[in-house]
Write a protein that holds these residues in place. Structure first.
Motif, short mmCIF file in Angstrom:
data_model
loop_
_atom_site.label_atom_id
_atom_site.label_comp_id
_atom_site.label_asym_id
_atom_site.label_seq_id
_atom_site.Cartn_x
_atom_site.Cartn_y
_atom_site.Cartn_z
N CYS A 59 0.85 -1.19 0.00
CA CYS A 59 0.00 0.00 0.00
C CYS A 59 0.88 1.24 0.00
O CYS A 59 2.04 1.20 0.38
CB CYS A 59 -0.94 0.00 1.19
SG CYS A 59 -0.15 0.17 2.79
N THR A 61 1.68 5.30 1.08
CA THR A 61 1.48 6.22 2.19
C THR A 61 1.50 7.63 1.64
O THR A 61 2.06 7.88 0.57
CB THR A 61 2.59 6.09 3.26
OG1 THR A 61 3.83 6.46 2.68
CG2 THR A 61 2.68 4.67 3.79
N ARG A 62 0.93 8.53 2.35
CA ARG A 62 0.88 9.92 1.89
C ARG A 62 1.94 10.78 2.56
O ARG A 62 2.02 11.96 2.32
CB ARG A 62 -0.49 10.51 2.16
CG ARG A 62 -1.55 9.87 1.31
CD ARG A 62 -2.82 10.65 1.40
NE ARG A 62 -3.83 10.01 0.55
CZ ARG A 62 -5.10 10.14 0.73
NH1 ARG A 62 -5.57 10.84 1.75
NH2 ARG A 62 -5.95 9.56 -0.07
N ARG A 64 2.31 11.84 5.75
CA ARG A 64 1.82 12.89 6.64
C ARG A 64 2.62 12.98 7.93
O ARG A 64 2.40 13.86 8.73
CB ARG A 64 0.35 12.65 6.97
CG ARG A 64 -0.54 12.84 5.77
CD ARG A 64 -1.97 12.70 6.16
NE ARG A 64 -2.82 12.93 5.00
CZ ARG A 64 -4.09 12.66 4.95
NH1 ARG A 64 -4.68 12.13 5.99
NH2 ARG A 64 -4.78 12.90 3.86
N GLY A 69 -0.16 10.53 11.84
CA GLY A 69 -0.68 9.17 11.75
C GLY A 69 -1.09 8.64 13.10
O GLY A 69 -2.12 7.99 13.24
N SER A 74 -4.62 6.01 10.76
CA SER A 74 -4.44 6.00 9.32
C SER A 74 -4.75 4.62 8.79
O SER A 74 -4.74 3.63 9.52
CB SER A 74 -3.01 6.38 8.95
OG SER A 74 -2.12 5.34 9.27
N THR A 76 -2.89 2.82 6.80
CA THR A 76 -1.73 1.95 6.88
C THR A 76 -1.54 1.40 8.29
O THR A 76 -1.30 0.20 8.47
CB THR A 76 -0.46 2.68 6.41
OG1 THR A 76 -0.68 3.17 5.09
CG2 THR A 76 0.74 1.77 6.42
N HIS A 77 -1.66 2.24 9.30
CA HIS A 77 -1.51 1.77 10.68
C HIS A 77 -2.56 0.72 11.02
O HIS A 77 -2.25 -0.31 11.63
CB HIS A 77 -1.60 2.93 11.67
CG HIS A 77 -0.38 3.78 11.68
ND1 HIS A 77 -0.44 5.14 11.68
CD2 HIS A 77 0.93 3.47 11.67
CE1 HIS A 77 0.79 5.64 11.69
NE2 HIS A 77 1.63 4.64 11.67
N ALA A 89 4.56 -0.83 3.16
CA ALA A 89 4.07 0.54 2.99
C ALA A 89 5.09 1.33 2.18
O ALA A 89 6.23 1.50 2.62
CB ALA A 89 3.85 1.18 4.35
N PRO A 91 6.24 4.78 0.53
CA PRO A 91 5.97 6.22 0.58
C PRO A 91 5.78 6.79 -0.82
O PRO A 91 6.39 6.33 -1.78
CB PRO A 91 7.22 6.81 1.24
CG PRO A 91 8.25 5.75 1.22
CD PRO A 91 7.58 4.44 0.97
N GLU A 92 4.91 7.77 -0.88
CA GLU A 92 4.66 8.46 -2.14
C GLU A 92 5.91 9.25 -2.51
O GLU A 92 6.46 9.98 -1.70
CB GLU A 92 3.47 9.40 -1.99
CG GLU A 92 3.08 10.09 -3.26
CD GLU A 92 1.85 10.94 -3.07
OE1 GLU A 92 1.04 11.01 -4.00
OE2 GLU A 92 1.69 11.54 -2.00
#
Length: 107
Positions: A59, A61-62, A64, A69, A74, A76-77, A89, A91-92
């Motif tokens: 997935c 992540t944004r 943030r 988070g 979130s 993901t969490h 996870a 990262p973008e």
């Protein structure tokens, strides 16, 4: 005709189907599952991964930050807690397009 929850939902589906097709063309075994539910998205993803006996969930992540988070919670969490298998996870990352990709995007 399917009911759309978001004005651009049909466009999102088309884009996802195109991406899945590209992954399959590259030899990646991938499935696209679309389900409507009122449950928490992370719980649904975890349940689908278990149903399909997935080896890993990937997935995005944004980015943030850890405090946001932890404070807001979130996807993901929650997914990390709910999943039966490892969660990767990613990262973008903003990437610069190659010239030929820019041309194709502007066509």
């Amino acid at each position: 005709m399917e009911w759309s929850a978001f004005p651009d939902e049909d466009d999102r589906r088309i884009k996802l189907r195109r991406q899945v097709s590209e992954l399959r063309n590259d030899g990646i075994d991938v499935d696209l599952v679309v389900r409507r539910t009122h449950r928490e998205p992370a719980d649904v993803v975890a349940a689908i991964a278990q149903e399909f006996r997935g080896d890993i969930i990937v997935c995005g992540t944004r980015g943030r930050g850890a405090f946001s988070g932890a404070f807001l919670g979130s996807f993901t969490h929650r997914l990390l807690r709910a999943a039966h298998c490892p969660v990767l996870a990613v990262p973008e990352v903003e990437m610069e397009m190659r010239p030929e990709e820019k041309e194709a995007a502007n066509a």
